[in-house]
Motif scaffolding. Structure first.
Motif, PDB file in Angstrom:
ATOM      1  N   LEU A   1       6.730   4.095   7.914  1.00 57.65           N
ATOM      2  CA  LEU A   1       6.412   4.211   9.256  1.00 57.65           C
ATOM      3  C   LEU A   1       7.637   4.130  10.064  1.00 57.65           C
ATOM      4  O   LEU A   1       8.162   3.051  10.398  1.00 57.65           O
ATOM      5  N   HIS A   2       7.924   5.354  10.874  1.00 56.20           N
ATOM      6  CA  HIS A   2       9.454   5.430  11.276  1.00 56.20           C
ATOM      7  C   HIS A   2       9.264   5.667  12.766  1.00 56.20           C
ATOM      8  O   HIS A   2       8.472   6.509  13.287  1.00 56.20           O
ATOM      9  N   SER A   3       9.999   4.932  13.761  1.00 50.71           N
ATOM     10  CA  SER A   3       9.961   5.161  15.037  1.00 50.71           C
ATOM     11  C   SER A   3      11.422   5.328  15.213  1.00 50.71           C
ATOM     12  O   SER A   3      12.497   4.469  15.350  1.00 50.71           O
ATOM     13  N   SER A   4      11.849   6.466  15.781  1.00 47.62           N
ATOM     14  CA  SER A   4      13.368   6.654  16.073  1.00 47.62           C
ATOM     15  C   SER A   4      13.452   6.337  17.497  1.00 47.62           C
ATOM     16  O   SER A   4      14.964   6.119  17.883  1.00 47.62           O
ATOM     17  N   THR A   5      12.275   6.137  18.282  1.00 50.24           N
ATOM     18  CA  THR A   5      12.751   5.876  19.558  1.00 50.24           C
ATOM     19  C   THR A   5      13.474   4.558  19.710  1.00 50.24           C
ATOM     20  O   THR A   5      14.375   4.204  20.572  1.00 50.24           O
ATOM     21  N   ASP A   6      12.954   3.522  18.931  1.00 44.36           N
ATOM     22  CA  ASP A   6      13.752   2.224  18.959  1.00 44.36           C
ATOM     23  C   ASP A   6      14.189   1.637  17.710  1.00 44.36           C
ATOM     24  O   ASP A   6      14.582   0.475  17.368  1.00 44.36           O
ATOM     25  N   ASP A   7      14.317   2.656  16.676  1.00 42.94           N
ATOM     26  CA  ASP A   7      14.951   2.233  15.375  1.00 42.94           C
ATOM     27  C   ASP A   7      13.954   1.180  14.656  1.00 42.94           C
ATOM     28  O   ASP A   7      14.646   0.244  14.144  1.00 42.94           O
ATOM     29  N   PHE A   8      12.731   1.414  14.474  1.00 38.19           N
ATOM     30  CA  PHE A   8      11.900   0.188  14.048  1.00 38.19           C
ATOM     31  C   PHE A   8      11.177   0.919  12.858  1.00 38.19           C
ATOM     32  O   PHE A   8      10.639   2.254  13.072  1.00 38.19           O
ATOM     33  N   HIS A   9      11.167   0.387  11.629  1.00 34.06           N
ATOM     34  CA  HIS A   9      10.537   1.017  10.517  1.00 34.06           C
ATOM     35  C   HIS A   9       9.923  -0.035   9.877  1.00 34.06           C
ATOM     36  O   HIS A   9      10.279  -1.250   9.668  1.00 34.06           O
ATOM     37  N   ALA A  10       8.699   0.384   9.200  1.00 36.79           N
ATOM     38  CA  ALA A  10       8.052  -0.442   8.200  1.00 36.79           C
ATOM     39  C   ALA A  10       7.681   0.502   7.176  1.00 36.79           C
ATOM     40  O   ALA A  10       7.253   1.707   7.037  1.00 36.79           O
ATOM     41  N   SER A  11       7.693  -0.171   5.718  1.00 37.55           N
ATOM     42  CA  SER A  11       7.289   0.498   4.635  1.00 37.55           C
ATOM     43  C   SER A  11       6.185  -0.526   3.920  1.00 37.55           C
ATOM     44  O   SER A  11       6.456  -1.555   3.518  1.00 37.55           O
ATOM     45  N   ILE A  12       4.940   0.120   3.919  1.00 39.39           N
ATOM     46  CA  ILE A  12       3.890  -0.835   3.339  1.00 39.39           C
ATOM     47  C   ILE A  12       3.044  -0.267   2.443  1.00 39.39           C
ATOM     48  O   ILE A  12       3.162   0.928   2.015  1.00 39.39           O
ATOM     49  N   PRO A  13       2.546  -0.898   1.399  1.00 35.39           N
ATOM     50  CA  PRO A  13       1.710  -0.299   0.269  1.00 35.39           C
ATOM     51  C   PRO A  13       0.729   0.707   0.939  1.00 35.39           C
ATOM     52  O   PRO A  13       0.078   0.372   2.043  1.00 35.39           O
ATOM     53  N   LEU A  14       0.677   1.932   0.367  1.00 31.37           N
ATOM     54  CA  LEU A  14      -0.428   2.885   0.701  1.00 31.37           C
ATOM     55  C   LEU A  14      -1.680   2.321   0.725  1.00 31.37           C
ATOM     56  O   LEU A  14      -2.742   2.814   1.342  1.00 31.37           O
ATOM     57  N   GLY A  15      -2.127   2.106  -0.705  1.00 30.12           N
ATOM     58  CA  GLY A  15      -3.443   1.747  -1.291  1.00 30.12           C
ATOM     59  C   GLY A  15      -4.165   1.103  -0.071  1.00 30.12           C
ATOM     60  O   GLY A  15      -5.665   1.891   0.322  1.00 30.12           O
ATOM     61  N   PRO A  16      -3.981  -0.168   0.388  1.00 24.73           N
ATOM     62  CA  PRO A  16      -4.724  -0.735   1.272  1.00 24.73           C
ATOM     63  C   PRO A  16      -5.060  -0.235   2.654  1.00 24.73           C
ATOM     64  O   PRO A  16      -6.099  -0.480   3.336  1.00 24.73           O
ATOM     65  N   VAL A  17      -4.137   0.973   3.012  1.00 28.27           N
ATOM     66  CA  VAL A  17      -4.232   1.244   4.575  1.00 28.27           C
ATOM     67  C   VAL A  17      -4.881   2.649   4.456  1.00 28.27           C
ATOM     68  O   VAL A  17      -5.074   3.311   5.559  1.00 28.27           O
ATOM     69  N   ARG A  18      -4.720   3.090   3.221  1.00 28.66           N
ATOM     70  CA  ARG A  18      -4.805   4.977   2.978  1.00 28.66           C
ATOM     71  C   ARG A  18      -6.337   5.264   3.797  1.00 28.66           C
ATOM     72  O   ARG A  18      -6.223   6.386   4.756  1.00 28.66           O
ATOM     73  N   ASP A  19      -7.495   4.384   3.611  1.00 27.92           N
ATOM     74  CA  ASP A  19      -8.544   5.110   4.038  1.00 27.92           C
ATOM     75  C   ASP A  19      -8.670   4.365   5.637  1.00 27.92           C
ATOM     76  O   ASP A  19     -10.188   4.541   5.744  1.00 27.92           O
ATOM     77  N   ARG A  20      -8.074   3.488   6.044  1.00 24.95           N
ATOM     78  CA  ARG A  20      -8.257   2.833   7.206  1.00 24.95           C
ATOM     79  C   ARG A  20      -7.342   2.864   8.416  1.00 24.95           C
ATOM     80  O   ARG A  20      -7.846   2.717   9.499  1.00 24.95           O
ATOM     81  N   ALA A  21      -6.168   3.242   8.274  1.00 27.72           N
ATOM     82  CA  ALA A  21      -5.353   3.177   9.267  1.00 27.72           C
ATOM     83  C   ALA A  21      -5.561   4.754  10.217  1.00 27.72           C
ATOM     84  O   ALA A  21      -6.166   5.592   9.799  1.00 27.72           O
ATOM     85  N   ILE A  22      -5.243   4.341  11.479  1.00 27.57           N
ATOM     86  CA  ILE A  22      -5.537   5.272  12.497  1.00 27.57           C
ATOM     87  C   ILE A  22      -4.435   5.741  13.286  1.00 27.57           C
ATOM     88  O   ILE A  22      -3.626   4.810  13.342  1.00 27.57           O
ATOM     89  N   LEU A  23      -3.950   7.115  13.606  1.00 27.37           N
ATOM     90  CA  LEU A  23      -2.990   7.397  14.472  1.00 27.37           C
ATOM     91  C   LEU A  23      -3.734   7.433  16.139  1.00 27.37           C
ATOM     92  O   LEU A  23      -4.165   8.374  16.130  1.00 27.37           O
ATOM     93  N   LEU A  24      -3.102   6.541  16.729  1.00 28.01           N
ATOM     94  CA  LEU A  24      -3.681   6.427  18.226  1.00 28.01           C
ATOM     95  C   LEU A  24      -2.886   7.710  19.069  1.00 28.01           C
ATOM     96  O   LEU A  24      -1.697   7.574  19.070  1.00 28.01           O
ATOM     97  N   TYR A  25      -3.649   8.181  19.663  1.00 23.84           N
ATOM     98  CA  TYR A  25      -2.768   9.553  20.352  1.00 23.84           C
ATOM     99  C   TYR A  25      -3.395   9.648  21.883  1.00 23.84           C
ATOM    100  O   TYR A  25      -2.768  10.240  22.752  1.00 23.84           O
ATOM    101  N   ARG A  26      -4.164   9.082  22.398  1.00 28.53           N
ATOM    102  CA  ARG A  26      -4.967   9.333  23.621  1.00 28.53           C
ATOM    103  C   ARG A  26      -5.781   8.205  24.236  1.00 28.53           C
ATOM    104  O   ARG A  26      -6.312   7.283  23.595  1.00 28.53           O
ATOM    105  N   HIS A  27      -5.510   8.038  25.592  1.00 28.90           N
ATOM    106  CA  HIS A  27      -6.526   6.920  26.045  1.00 28.90           C
ATOM    107  C   HIS A  27      -6.980   7.660  27.465  1.00 28.90           C
ATOM    108  O   HIS A  27      -6.225   8.130  28.213  1.00 28.90           O
TER     109      HIS A  27
END
Ligand SMILES: Nc1nc2c(c(=O)[nH]1)N[C@H]1C(S)=C(S)[C@@H](COP(=O)(O)O)O[C@H]1N2
Ligand SMILES: [Mo]
Length: 164
Positions: free
Chosen positions: A69-95
């Motif tokens: 998960l890369h953010s070039s905005t503030d150069d913040f990066h995470a690399s996590i195992p795919l399996g546990p988040v594959r079916d659960r993670a969400i990309l928030l884009y609106r409020h």
């Protein structure tokens, strides 16, 4: 050709590297949408799309084991195992019908509901990457510059209280 409205690129160990605009995300079918994440976590606001919907589009290779998960905005990066988040993670884009603002991690923020339930140490609140603009599937663990200890974590939060 320039695509100024692209908010996310998904690439790496995938069949079809793909870019997405906010309109692309909003246009994904109802099964891909998550309305009002406050239902999942009272501290969170807004609407998103399921990570799986994006992964279906790009075609994750069978050997992909980590998600970067890369953010070039503030150069913040995470690399996590795919399996546990594959079916659960969400990309928030609106409020409230508007693009997610920067304060909330917009335009696009990775969100793992109930991350503690993953029972994987690498997956913590810090992996809820704000301003995420690239998702990279990898075979081995990728680049990760999340704070490694309490001191570094505290330093990050002090340095940019709003962004940390
Ligand atoms: N791009 C980016 N995302 C980030 C961070 C950051 O510094 N930059 N900090 C992380 C950390 S350490 C935490 S604890 C959470 C905090 O999110 P919150 O303020 O919405 O609770 O965001 C995570 N996502
Ligand atoms: Mo954190």
């Amino acid at each position: 050709m320039a695509q100024p409205d692209v908010v996310l690129r998904v690439d790496g160990a995938v069949e079809r590297p793909t870019t997405f605009s906010l309109a692309d995300l909003a246009g994904l079918d109802a099964a891909a949408q998550v309305w009002d994440v406050s239902r999942l976590d009272p501290k969170r606001r807004g609407d998103g799309v399921k990570l799986t919907a994006l992964l279906d589009r790009v075609g994750v290779r069978a050997d992909a084991m980590f998600i970067g998960l890369h953010s070039s905005t503030d150069d913040f990066h995470a690399s996590i195992p795919l399996g546990p988040v594959r079916d659960r993670a969400i990309l928030l884009y609106r409020h409230a019908g508007q693009p997610l603002d920067r304060k909330a991690g917009g335009p696009l923020r990775f969100f793992i509901p109930d991350y503690a339930a993953c029972h994987v140490a690498e997956i913590d609140e810090c992996a809820n990457v704000k301003f995420v603009d690239r998702i990279e599937l990898t075979v081995a663990r990728g680049y990760d510059n999340r704070p490694a200890d309490d001191e570094a974590h505290e330093e990050l939060h002090q340095r940019s209280p709003q962004d940390g």
